[in-house]
Design an enzyme around this catalytic site. Structure first.
Site, short mmCIF file in Angstrom:
data_model
loop_
_atom_site.label_atom_id
_atom_site.label_comp_id
_atom_site.label_asym_id
_atom_site.label_seq_id
_atom_site.Cartn_x
_atom_site.Cartn_y
_atom_site.Cartn_z
N ASP A 26 11.28 29.45 41.33
CA ASP A 26 10.25 28.47 41.12
C ASP A 26 10.68 27.15 41.69
OD1 ASP A 26 9.03 30.72 40.17
OD2 ASP A 26 9.28 30.03 37.91
N GLU B 237 26.43 41.60 49.17
CA GLU B 237 26.63 42.63 49.88
C GLU B 237 27.82 42.25 51.05
OE1 GLU B 237 22.67 43.54 48.63
OE2 GLU B 237 23.36 41.87 49.53
N CYS C 259 23.01 41.91 55.83
CA CYS C 259 23.87 42.43 54.99
C CYS C 259 23.91 43.86 55.39
CB CYS C 259 23.59 42.62 53.26
SG CYS C 259 23.93 40.83 52.67
N HIS D 40 26.12 36.41 50.51
CA HIS D 40 25.28 37.48 50.07
C HIS D 40 26.30 38.42 49.40
CE1 HIS D 40 21.66 36.78 52.48
NE2 HIS D 40 22.09 35.62 52.24
N CYS E 225 19.48 42.75 52.84
CA CYS E 225 18.76 42.03 54.16
C CYS E 225 19.33 42.62 55.39
CB CYS E 225 19.09 40.42 53.92
SG CYS E 225 20.62 39.99 54.25
#
Length: 174
Positions: free
Chosen positions: A174, A74, A105, A72, A102
């Site tokens: 998507d 972060e 993180c 991630h 999150c």
């Protein structure tokens, strides 16, 4: 706002004009890093850390290109900043991120001693755009709630109403 405000799920996004100019500039840069991550095939998240002396460290998500499920923005940023900066510099810095960190993180930010976080898109708003990542359901746990269990305060500013922070996710999940 501080970690003593455990749950901001229903907090209205801040008007960006209420932020100091430097905060807004850095937050917009985090969103631009998110776009760059998306453009290269990674999840659309970007972050940067700015020390009191003005040193800037930047990072992007590397989940796809780095084949790293914990890559991630972060966590990458905390790792890089920890290698480049002294602990006292980390303890006097601000982390800017395109999307609310999150739980993983947020833990990394806490353990690095970073005292301030500014984010644009909330984890709740992100959850409205994506229900799972790579087949794993999202973890709906706001950063303030995680930080409320720590032994030191961490100032959390956000969400900040930057339309481009939402736009960078449009069509990606998507």
């Amino acid at each position: 706002m501080t970690a003593s405000t455990p749950d901001s799920r229903d907090a209205a996004p801040l008007d960006p004009s209420r932020l100091p100019a430097d905060d807004l500039t850095h937050l917009e840069r985090a969103v631009a890093l998110a776009q760059a991550a998306r453009d290269r095939g990674d999840h659309p998240f970007g972050a940067l850390l700015v020390t009191d002396a003005g040193t800037v460290v930047e990072a992007m998500n590397t989940v796809n290109t780095g084949h790293d499920p914990i890559g991630h923005a972060e966590t990458n940023l905390v790792r890089d900043a920890g290698q480049q900066l002294e602990l006292d510099e980390l303890a006097a810095s601000t982390l800017y991120t395109s999307t609310e960190p999150c739980a993983m993180c947020t833990g990394a930010i806490y353990w690095a001693g970073i005292p301030r976080v500014v984010f644009a898109l909330s984890e709740r708003a992100l959850g409205g755009l994506v229900s799972e990542q790579s087949g794993v359901p999202t973890l709906a746990l706001p950063s303030r709630e995680v930080l409320s269990h720590g032994g030191r305060p961490v100032e959390v500013v956000g969400p900040v109403d930057l339309p481009q922070a939402t736009e960078v996710h449009q069509g990606f999940w998507d």
